[in-house]
Design an enzyme around this catalytic site. Structure first.
Site: not given
Ligand code: F6R
Length: 606
Positions: A2, A75, A99-100, A479, A483, A486, A502, A601
């Protein structure tokens, strides 16, 4: 998650709020709303979907001017996506955004029901508004103080009281809130991106302190009503850094910002060619008596840890384990005062990573965090902080934050090894030189965009896809896979190449795309055998190798050769290739790269 914005002052509050909410869109949300003071009391407008829907509604429904208000992007956690569940929530004289998560909201709801009070929404946030209202006797600060004693969980609240026009009250516990005074008034928000337009100087509202915002000042008091002066912070980026700057998407812009972010992160830690943490106030004594290192983080940040582990173990011979924070926090980890726990987080607010850090402290371990956002909770609660200097990362998919996290972990490994005599000055200088060289290689790989865009046309219709690699390339595969998943919504898996046979190799059939990373010479022959195994089962192979490697053309359908770079530094270059693969695949599928569905995010809930 949020987003929160509050403003009181001489500007048009409705515009400040809706513009602020647009800046906060990147956090991920499904509905938005604002409340503001008018001559006839507090007015609220809400809309599901994009902030632009809210803006249309505000224009249609309200002609009043306003000098003070609060705004929120939601959210959904408790209760579905609907106007009624959207914030702000009203209870009696109280209008609030949150938020929370209020963990004991059910119990509180039952208590309120005994007094004949029932919520209209399904949210925990409305219950919080009702609790504050039930404590309200004309004194907002007292009501907030009394109410929060009853609330369990994480919260950042901005609250307006009907009979206190043009004043905003705020309090937080766990969830972030930053505030600033500027010529035009007082502003508060869930992050700096919404505030930067008004001020580069700000403060993080201390936890369980109450801020009272009026157009002339912000007064912060603790739970004993004492006025405190919060520590002021300064950001060294500006509004332009939080804009797309001519790129189609923030993600693409952030991919291109990597050379600068790396330079900004590495340069302040290199003195006379050697790794140096003096400016970070990290004394050499931090490295004393460390028998073991635990790196804990989530998602991409955790993947950075997988790469960092390799360099730290190689140079220091101290064992490193990499733990998913949401698992670590509920395990009973074997850590003590001889353990250094490193938490990695772009936002510095990820709930699971913060909880893992707190667990480490409870167990007496030393804590170091690698964090991008200044003054964030994880930074504040760690013994030592290595800030990365990536600037604001707006796209949900992390790119520049990842490569700077790698650079911080490498610098840590160099310094640790140097201080403990495992590395000579000459060798440390050589490593620093290679790290600095990696920046120019990243710059070079940025010019691979057209080649990768063309290759990604072949991934456009894929339903399943595999990333494979060995050693560092396995960490990178993890990684690359997250990427791609998502932002392109293609199912993908990362596999240690030797492990495929395996079980998982049964999924490799005609034309299944396999992205094979083969940048590490020590495992190259084995990796080539693994690629032949998938290829002979019909896989469409995209191979990423180092410049020196010669492979015969029959091994792959597409070859992406990195510029010449030492194997241990290849992850910096390969990361860019993987980011491009995710980006251009998502673009070829016509998706909104910056705001993928269901994602936020900064994940401030468990
Ligand atoms: C993927 C991504 C997430 C963050 C994860 C941790 O592209 O961005 O997997 O890496 O949510 O977020 P932070 O780094 O803010 O703790």
């Amino acid at each position: 998650m949020c987003g929160i914005i509050g403003f009181t002052g001489i500007l048009d509050a409705k515009t400040v709020l809706t513009e602020g909410l647009k800046e906060l869109e990147y956090r991920g949300y499904d509905s938005a709303g604002i409340s503001f003071f008018t001559d006839n009391g507090i007015r609220t407008v809400k809309a599901t979907g994009k902030v632009s829907n809210l803006c249309d509604k505000v224009k249609e429904e309200s002609k009043e001017t306003a000098a003070c208000g609060i705004g929120h992007t939601r959210w959904a956690t408790h209760g579905g996506v609907s106007d009624v569940n959207c914030h702000p929530h009203k209870a009696g004289k109280v209008t609030l955004i949150h938020n929370g998560i209020i963990e004991n909201y059910k119990e509180l709801q039952e208590e309120l029901a005994k007094d004949g009070q029932f919520p209209v929404s399904q949210t925990d946030s409305e219950i919080a508004a009702m609790v504050i209202n039930s404590c309200y006797n004309g004194n907002p600060v007292q009501a907030i103080k009394d109410a929060v004693k009853k609330l369990d969980g994480a919260y950042a609240f901005c609250i307006m009281f009907e009979d206190h026009p043009d004043v905003i009250y705020a309090i937080r516990n766990g969830s972030p809130l930053v505030a600033a005074s500027c010529e035009e008034g007082s502003v508060i928000a869930s992050d700096m991106v919404a505030l930067i337009k008004y001020s580069k100087d700000y403060f993080v509202l201390p936890e369980r302190h109450i801020a009272r915002l009026t157009k002339n000042e912000i007064v912060v008091t603790d739970m004993e009503h004492r006025v405190i002066m919060p520590k002021m912070l300064h950001v060294n980026w500006d509004v332009a850094a939080a804009r797309k700057g001519g790129y189609d998407y923030f993600m693409l812009k952030e991919i291109h910002e990597q050379p600068d972010s790396l330079r900004n992160t590495i340069a302040p830690r290199v003195v006379d060619g050697l790794p140096d943490f003096t400016a970070d106030q990290i004394p050499d004594s931090m490295f004393d008596g460390i028998h073991k290192i635990v790196i804990t983080a989530c998602g991409t940040a955790m993947h950075a840890g997988l790469i960092g582990k390799n360099m730290i173990e190689k140079l220091t011979r101290v064992p490193v384990s990499v733990e998913i924070a949401s698992e670590f926090r509920y395990a009973s980890p074997i850590i003590d005062e001889h353990t250094l726990v490193i938490t990695i987080s772009q936002s510095g607010e990820t709930a699971d990573t913060l909880a893992a850090l707190r667990l480490a402290r409870e167990n007496g371990s030393k804590t170091l965090s690698i964090v991008n956002v200044k003054g964030s909770s994880i930074a504040r609660e760690s013994d030592y902080v290595l800030y990365t200097h990536a600037g604001p990362e707006i796209a949900v998919a992390s790119t520049k934050a990842y490569t700077v996290q790698l650079s911080a972990l490498y610098l840590f490994a160099f310094r640790f090894a140097l201080v403990t005599g495992k590395l000579t000055e000459e060798a440390a200088r050589d490593y620093i030189g290679k790290l600095e060289h990696a920046i120019s290689i990243v710059e070079e790989v940025l010019s691979y965009d057209k080649q990768i865009e063309t290759i990604c046309q072949r991934l456009k219709t894929a339903e399943d896809l595999f990333f494979i690699g060995r050693g560092l390339d396995y960490g990178l595969s993890c990684e690359g896979s997250i990427k791609l998943k998502e932002i392109s919504y293609i199912h993908s898996e990362a596999y240690a190449a030797g492990e495929l046979k395996h079980g998982t190799i049964s999924l490799i059939t005609d034309n299944i795309p396999v992205i094979a990373l083969a940048t590490q010479e020590n495992v190259l022959p084995k990796m080539i055998s693994n690629i032949r195994e998938v290829r002979s089962r019909g896989a469409m192979v995209i191979l990423v190798t180092n410049a020196e490697v010669t492979v015969d053309a029959s091994l792959c359908d597409h070859l992406i050769k990195l510029p010449a770079i030492a194997d241990e530094f290849a992850p910096f270059a390969a990361a860019v290739v993987l980011q491009y693969i995710a980006y251009y695949t998502a673009i070829s599928r016509g998706l909104n790269v910056d705001q993928p569905r269901n994602l936020a995010k900064s994940v401030t809930v468990e």
